[in-house]
Design a protein around this motif. Structure first.
Motif, PDB file in Angstrom:
ATOM      1  N   GLU A  23       0.829  -1.212   0.000  1.00 43.28           N
ATOM      2  CA  GLU A  23       0.000   0.000   0.000  1.00 43.28           C
ATOM      3  C   GLU A  23       0.860   1.257   0.000  1.00 43.28           C
ATOM      4  O   GLU A  23       0.638   2.181  -0.785  1.00 43.28           O
ATOM      5  N   LYS A  24       1.864   1.307   0.887  1.00 44.15           N
ATOM      6  CA  LYS A  24       2.707   2.493   0.968  1.00 44.15           C
ATOM      7  C   LYS A  24       3.533   2.660  -0.304  1.00 44.15           C
ATOM      8  O   LYS A  24       3.663   3.763  -0.824  1.00 44.15           O
ATOM      9  N   ALA A  25       4.079   1.563  -0.823  1.00 46.27           N
ATOM     10  CA  ALA A  25       4.861   1.629  -2.056  1.00 46.27           C
ATOM     11  C   ALA A  25       3.999   2.137  -3.214  1.00 46.27           C
ATOM     12  O   ALA A  25       4.449   2.952  -4.023  1.00 46.27           O
ATOM     13  N   ALA A  26       2.754   1.684  -3.272  1.00 43.21           N
ATOM     14  CA  ALA A  26       1.847   2.129  -4.337  1.00 43.21           C
ATOM     15  C   ALA A  26       1.521   3.607  -4.202  1.00 43.21           C
ATOM     16  O   ALA A  26       1.503   4.338  -5.199  1.00 43.21           O
ATOM     17  N   ARG A  27       1.272   4.069  -2.973  1.00 43.23           N
ATOM     18  CA  ARG A  27       0.977   5.495  -2.774  1.00 43.23           C
ATOM     19  C   ARG A  27       2.133   6.361  -3.247  1.00 43.23           C
ATOM     20  O   ARG A  27       1.937   7.365  -3.926  1.00 43.23           O
ATOM     21  N   ILE A  28       3.351   5.967  -2.886  1.00 39.59           N
ATOM     22  CA  ILE A  28       4.520   6.757  -3.272  1.00 39.59           C
ATOM     23  C   ILE A  28       4.723   6.701  -4.784  1.00 39.59           C
ATOM     24  O   ILE A  28       4.954   7.726  -5.430  1.00 39.59           O
ATOM     25  N   ALA A  29       4.624   5.514  -5.363  1.00 34.64           N
ATOM     26  CA  ALA A  29       4.856   5.351  -6.802  1.00 34.64           C
ATOM     27  C   ALA A  29       3.770   6.019  -7.644  1.00 34.64           C
ATOM     28  O   ALA A  29       3.975   6.251  -8.832  1.00 34.64           O
TER      29      ALA A  29
END
Length: 79
Positions: A23-29
């Motif tokens: 989830e966090k990786a997707a938000r940043i990307a």
């Protein structure tokens, strides 16, 4: 990934490899400045409260409308 909604797959995979949650990786990307080389942005302290609010909105932080500038900086750094 076919049908993926991730804007920057390379950054997403790199963040996951570093231990970020999906989830966090997707938000940043998926942020508008995804993929820009680090160190180019000015420190959050130099941003206006409105700019911080928009960044918090972009990454999906809840409760941002009740936060002051210092709280927005803290939550953005820890998100």
């Amino acid at each position: 990934m076919a049908g993926s909604r991730i804007k920057n797959e390379d950054q997403y995979e790199a963040l996951k490899d570093k231990g970020y949650s999906k989830e966090k990786a997707a938000r940043i990307a998926n942020t508008t400045n995804s993929g820009k080389k680090g160190g180019k942005a000015s420190p959050y302290e130099e941003w206006t409260k409105d700019e911080l609010y928009e960044q918090a909105k972009n990454v999906g932080i809840d409760g941002r409308s009740k936060m002051n500038k210092e709280e927005l900086i803290k939550v953005l750094r820890n998100n």
